[in-house]
Design a protein around this motif. Structure first.
Motif, PDB file in Angstrom:
ATOM      1  N   UNK A   7      50.567  67.780 -12.953  1.00 60.85           N
ATOM      2  CA  UNK A   7      50.220  68.992 -13.689  1.00 60.85           C
ATOM      3  C   UNK A   7      51.454  69.587 -14.353  1.00 60.85           C
ATOM      4  N   UNK A   8      51.195  70.442 -15.335  1.00 57.05           N
ATOM      5  CA  UNK A   8      52.218  71.284 -15.928  1.00 57.05           C
ATOM      6  C   UNK A   8      52.847  72.139 -14.824  1.00 57.05           C
ATOM      7  N   UNK A   9      54.082  72.594 -15.050  1.00 56.91           N
ATOM      8  CA  UNK A   9      54.769  73.423 -14.067  1.00 56.91           C
ATOM      9  C   UNK A   9      53.884  74.588 -13.635  1.00 56.91           C
ATOM     10  N   UNK A  10      53.813  74.816 -12.343  1.00 60.73           N
ATOM     11  CA  UNK A  10      52.944  75.871 -11.806  1.00 60.73           C
ATOM     12  C   UNK A  10      53.316  77.241 -12.359  1.00 60.73           C
ATOM     13  N   UNK A  11      54.599  77.441 -12.704  1.00 60.52           N
ATOM     14  CA  UNK A  11      55.032  78.732 -13.234  1.00 60.52           C
ATOM     15  C   UNK A  11      54.443  79.028 -14.606  1.00 60.52           C
ATOM     16  N   UNK A  12      53.995  78.004 -15.309  1.00 60.16           N
ATOM     17  CA  UNK A  12      53.538  78.180 -16.684  1.00 60.16           C
ATOM     18  C   UNK A  12      52.030  78.354 -16.811  1.00 60.16           C
ATOM     19  N   UNK A  13      51.279  77.961 -15.790  1.00 55.82           N
ATOM     20  CA  UNK A  13      49.838  77.859 -15.985  1.00 55.82           C
ATOM     21  C   UNK A  13      49.105  77.901 -14.651  1.00 55.82           C
ATOM     22  N   UNK A  14      47.852  78.300 -14.727  1.00 53.21           N
ATOM     23  CA  UNK A  14      46.985  78.248 -13.545  1.00 53.21           C
ATOM     24  C   UNK A  14      46.453  76.844 -13.297  1.00 53.21           C
ATOM     25  N   UNK A  15      46.801  75.892 -14.168  1.00 54.09           N
ATOM     26  CA  UNK A  15      46.275  74.534 -14.030  1.00 54.09           C
ATOM     27  C   UNK A  15      46.647  73.911 -12.692  1.00 54.09           C
ATOM     28  N   UNK A  16      47.900  74.092 -12.271  1.00 51.63           N
ATOM     29  CA  UNK A  16      48.316  73.475 -11.011  1.00 51.63           C
ATOM     30  C   UNK A  16      47.426  73.945  -9.870  1.00 51.63           C
ATOM     31  N   UNK A  17      47.249  75.235  -9.754  1.00 54.73           N
ATOM     32  CA  UNK A  17      46.456  75.746  -8.642  1.00 54.73           C
ATOM     33  C   UNK A  17      44.993  75.342  -8.761  1.00 54.73           C
ATOM     34  N   UNK A  18      44.466  75.344  -9.986  1.00 50.15           N
ATOM     35  CA  UNK A  18      43.076  74.948 -10.198  1.00 50.15           C
ATOM     36  C   UNK A  18      42.856  73.493  -9.799  1.00 50.15           C
ATOM     37  N   UNK A  19      43.779  72.625 -10.198  1.00 47.35           N
ATOM     38  CA  UNK A  19      43.644  71.200  -9.884  1.00 47.35           C
ATOM     39  C   UNK A  19      43.867  70.956  -8.400  1.00 47.35           C
ATOM     40  N   UNK A  20      44.793  71.684  -7.805  1.00 44.92           N
ATOM     41  CA  UNK A  20      45.025  71.553  -6.356  1.00 44.92           C
ATOM     42  C   UNK A  20      43.770  71.925  -5.567  1.00 44.92           C
ATOM     43  N   UNK A  21      43.111  72.995  -5.970  1.00 46.06           N
ATOM     44  CA  UNK A  21      41.887  73.412  -5.283  1.00 46.06           C
ATOM     45  C   UNK A  21      40.768  72.384  -5.483  1.00 46.06           C
ATOM     46  N   UNK A  22      40.692  71.814  -6.684  1.00 49.49           N
ATOM     47  CA  UNK A  22      39.679  70.779  -6.938  1.00 49.49           C
ATOM     48  C   UNK A  22      39.926  69.568  -6.046  1.00 49.49           C
ATOM     49  N   UNK A  23      41.195  69.178  -5.904  1.00 49.78           N
ATOM     50  CA  UNK A  23      41.529  68.036  -5.051  1.00 49.78           C
ATOM     51  C   UNK A  23      41.145  68.298  -3.599  1.00 49.78           C
ATOM     52  N   UNK A  24      41.395  69.504  -3.132  1.00 49.96           N
ATOM     53  CA  UNK A  24      41.029  69.854  -1.758  1.00 49.96           C
ATOM     54  C   UNK A  24      39.518  69.789  -1.554  1.00 49.96           C
ATOM     55  N   UNK A  25      38.783  70.112  -2.593  1.00 48.49           N
ATOM     56  CA  UNK A  25      37.330  70.100  -2.484  1.00 48.49           C
ATOM     57  C   UNK A  25      36.781  68.676  -2.520  1.00 48.49           C
ATOM     58  N   UNK A  26      37.439  67.796  -3.266  1.00 53.18           N
ATOM     59  CA  UNK A  26      36.920  66.427  -3.436  1.00 53.18           C
ATOM     60  C   UNK A  26      37.302  65.543  -2.257  1.00 53.18           C
ATOM     61  N   UNK A  27      38.592  65.356  -2.016  1.00 56.43           N
ATOM     62  CA  UNK A  27      39.039  64.477  -0.924  1.00 56.43           C
ATOM     63  C   UNK A  27      40.558  64.624  -0.763  1.00 56.43           C
ATOM     64  N   UNK A  28      41.015  65.654  -0.056  1.00 51.33           N
ATOM     65  CA  UNK A  28      42.453  65.925   0.017  1.00 51.33           C
ATOM     66  C   UNK A  28      43.265  64.795   0.635  1.00 51.33           C
ATOM     67  N   UNK A  29      42.655  63.978   1.475  1.00 52.85           N
ATOM     68  CA  UNK A  29      43.391  62.877   2.095  1.00 52.85           C
ATOM     69  C   UNK A  29      43.707  61.769   1.099  1.00 52.85           C
ATOM     70  N   UNK A  30      42.954  61.716  -0.007  1.00 54.61           N
ATOM     71  CA  UNK A  30      43.130  60.624  -0.966  1.00 54.61           C
ATOM     72  C   UNK A  30      43.644  61.090  -2.323  1.00 54.61           C
ATOM     73  N   UNK A  31      44.025  62.356  -2.429  1.00 51.59           N
ATOM     74  CA  UNK A  31      44.508  62.888  -3.708  1.00 51.59           C
ATOM     75  C   UNK A  31      45.804  63.658  -3.466  1.00 51.59           C
ATOM     76  N   UNK A  32      46.854  63.283  -4.199  1.00 51.61           N
ATOM     77  CA  UNK A  32      48.128  63.989  -4.148  1.00 51.61           C
ATOM     78  C   UNK A  32      48.357  64.668  -5.487  1.00 51.61           C
ATOM     79  N   UNK A  33      48.580  65.972  -5.467  1.00 54.53           N
ATOM     80  CA  UNK A  33      48.821  66.731  -6.689  1.00 54.53           C
ATOM     81  C   UNK A  33      50.324  66.999  -6.797  1.00 54.53           C
ATOM     82  N   UNK A  34      50.905  66.658  -7.952  1.00 55.28           N
ATOM     83  CA  UNK A  34      52.345  66.785  -8.174  1.00 55.28           C
ATOM     84  C   UNK A  34      52.606  67.766  -9.315  1.00 55.28           C
ATOM     85  N   UNK A  35      53.357  68.819  -9.037  1.00 60.94           N
ATOM     86  CA  UNK A  35      53.825  69.750 -10.055  1.00 60.94           C
ATOM     87  C   UNK A  35      54.981  69.061 -10.792  1.00 60.94           C
TER      88      UNK A  35
END
Length: 282
Positions: free
Chosen positions: A92-120
């Motif tokens: 994702x884009x830098x977390x300081x610049x956008x809500x995208x990081x947090x939005x995508x992180x929450x989506x990953x937690x909802x789908x399958x957090x053990x199989x998804x790594x989110x990188x800022x």
């Protein structure tokens, strides 16, 4: 059914990865959204073409807003890609610049957090994009999660993003610079040179004309040569990008990329700006 790949890579649209490159490496692109009043468009270069975006931006009485995608869009893409891979690495884009990081992180937690790594990524546009391309090439060759992330980090350690902003007006209208600074900048025709690094934006110079700003970008890129990768980015300013490309032709690597910056960024800096994003050789 074919065997699953160990890792697939996804990224948000402000990374500005060309669609042809994304298709070649099967990189999933999660779009940000740009909103003109009640009209909302995916930042995918299709729902709202860049030329149409800048025309509307110039005519708009109020700046458009940008936003993360609805949760269902990110979740569906992740679910679809998990059909093809054991693990996903999502940049994702830098977390300081956008809500995208947090939005995508929450989506990953909802789908399958053990199989998804989110990188800022710590950056934006192709300073993020070059990281993702390196990671996706390792993934396409069967690399494991740690190797995929390490490939991106190797680029992150060597990339620089430097841009010349033509006008402070759009930053002022978006509340990102003060009235006083914007008015002084307009009066003096100041073109700030900024560098984006690890979620921070730093002013690295000020010049009076875009011609001088272009030369400053050339000088900075030349000083970093030899270059492994180079992007020339612009906000609806192809003639400026062409001049920059010509000036850097003798130090440009084979994999040069020229692009009109994502609408999620163009909203905040307006038309007429230029940037260089380069990765030094190891």
């Amino acid at each position: 059914m074919p065997a699953k790949q160990p890792v697939k890579v996804l990224v948000d649209s402000p990374a500005d990865i060309p669609l042809a490159w994304a298709r070649e490496l099967d990189i999933g692109i999660i779009p940000a959204f740009v909103n003109f009043g009640a009209d909302s468009y995916a930042d995918d270069g299709i729902a709202l073409m860049r030329a149409d975006f800048y025309r509307r931006l110039a005519e708009a009485k109020a700046l458009p807003t940008t936003s993360a995608p609805p949760a269902a869009i990110a979740e569906k893409m992740m679910t679809d890609y998990l059909e093809k891979a054991e693990h996903l690495v999502v940049f994702t884009v830098a977390a300081q610049f956008s809500s995208l990081y947090n939005s995508i992180r929450l989506a990953a937690e909802h789908v399958d957090p053990a199989r998804i790594t989110v990188v800022d990524s710590g950056s934006v546009t192709m300073a993020e994009g070059w990281q993702v391309l390196a990671a996706a090439k390792v993934a396409a060759n069967g690399g494991a999660k740690d190797a995929v992330i390490a490939a991106a980090q190797g680029i992150r350690d060597r990339v620089r993003l430097i841009a010349a902003i033509d006008s402070l007006e759009y930053l002022r209208r978006g509340g990102r610079v003060s009235w006083a600074l914007a008015n002084v900048g307009a009066f003096l025709q100041i073109k700030p040179l900024i560098e984006v690094h690890e979620g921070e934006v730093e002013t690295v110079g000020r010049v009076r004309t875009m011609s001088k700003a272009t030369q400053a970008l050339v000088d900075l890129a030349r000083a970093a040569a030899p270059l492994a990768h180079l992007s020339i980015m612009h906000t609806h300013f192809p003639e400026g990008a062409a001049r920059l490309q010509a000036a850097l032709a003798d130090v440009s690597p084979a994999e040069i990329m020229i692009g009109d910056v994502t609408t999620a960024i163009g909203t905040h800096i307006g038309p007429g700006s230029l940037g260089v994003i380069f990765v030094r050789e190891k």
